[in-house]
Enzyme design. Structure first.
Site, PDB file in Angstrom:
ATOM      1  N   CYS A 121       1.377  -1.400   0.214  1.00 32.94           N
ATOM      2  CA  CYS A 121      -0.029   0.142   0.072  1.00 32.94           C
ATOM      3  C   CYS A 121       0.635   1.305   0.525  1.00 32.94           C
ATOM      4  O   CYS A 121       0.704   2.330  -0.337  1.00 32.94           O
ATOM      5  CB  CYS A 121      -1.104   0.051   0.833  1.00 32.94           C
ATOM      6  SG  CYS A 121      -0.631  -0.319   2.790  1.00 32.94           S
ATOM      7  N   HIS A 122       2.312   1.369   0.621  1.00 35.98           N
ATOM      8  CA  HIS A 122       2.826   2.700   0.334  1.00 35.98           C
ATOM      9  C   HIS A 122       3.490   2.794  -0.740  1.00 35.98           C
ATOM     10  O   HIS A 122       3.649   3.935  -0.761  1.00 35.98           O
ATOM     11  CB  HIS A 122       4.307   2.049   1.668  1.00 35.98           C
ATOM     12  CG  HIS A 122       5.080   0.806   0.563  1.00 35.98           C
ATOM     13  ND1 HIS A 122       4.377  -0.776   0.782  1.00 35.98           N
ATOM     14  CD2 HIS A 122       5.962   0.913  -0.406  1.00 35.98           C
ATOM     15  CE1 HIS A 122       5.682  -0.838   0.125  1.00 35.98           C
ATOM     16  NE2 HIS A 122       5.946  -0.237  -0.603  1.00 35.98           N
TER      17      HIS A 122
END
Length: 158
Positions: A121-122
């Site tokens: 998700c980064h």
């Protein structure tokens, strides 16, 4: 459910899982001693995360078992298609999910990702290229993106 703690360049990570797979990888903001004896069900996750941090791994090959709604699971599966060293915007994510109008829901599901680093998700940034929210903190998101960047001089984000 087993739980272990490992040291990382981003602080202590708590890894949870069992024979069904890894269910959570969480950053801790407090120091916890690393787990001395790693249960068999978590050994591969520990090994692959350590390899990732020393740049010997760009793809995780783990049995995952995150718990979420059907939509969240769909978003988390989509996140896994963003290649190492690349980013996507929340709008890109919504379009990939089939409806640009789900941008807020996709962002919310992204923020509830229980498997930091492994489900990347980064790698989701603002449409203007800016760093945007990250449950682990923007300093960690910046570190992860720079760690994965093929560009080695300077900083990607100020």
């Amino acid at each position: 459910m087993h739980k272990v703690y490992i040291k990382s360049p981003l602080g202590t990570l708590e890894i949870e899982g069992n024979d069904k797979g890894i269910s959570a990888i969480t950053y801790l903001d407090t120091e916890v001693s690393p787990t001395a004896i790693i249960p068999e069900s978590l050994q591969e996750a520990v090994k692959q995360l350590e390899e990732y941090f020393i740049k010997k791994r760009t793809v995780f090959e783990l049995k995952l078992n995150p718990q979420g709604t059907d939509f969240q699971t769909k978003v988390w599966t989509t996140l896994q298609t963003i290649p190492f060293g690349k980013t996507a915007s929340y709008l890109d994510m919504a379009k990939t999910l089939g409806d640009p109008k789900v941008i807020r829901a996709a962002a919310s599901a992204n923020g509830k990702n229980p498997l930091s680093i492994v489900i990347p998700c980064h790698r989701v940034i603002g449409s203007d290229g800016s760093l945007t929210g990250y449950a682990g903190g923007l300093h960690r998101k910046k570190w992860l993106l720079e760690h994965e960047s093929p560009v080695r001089q300077g900083s990607l984000f100020n």
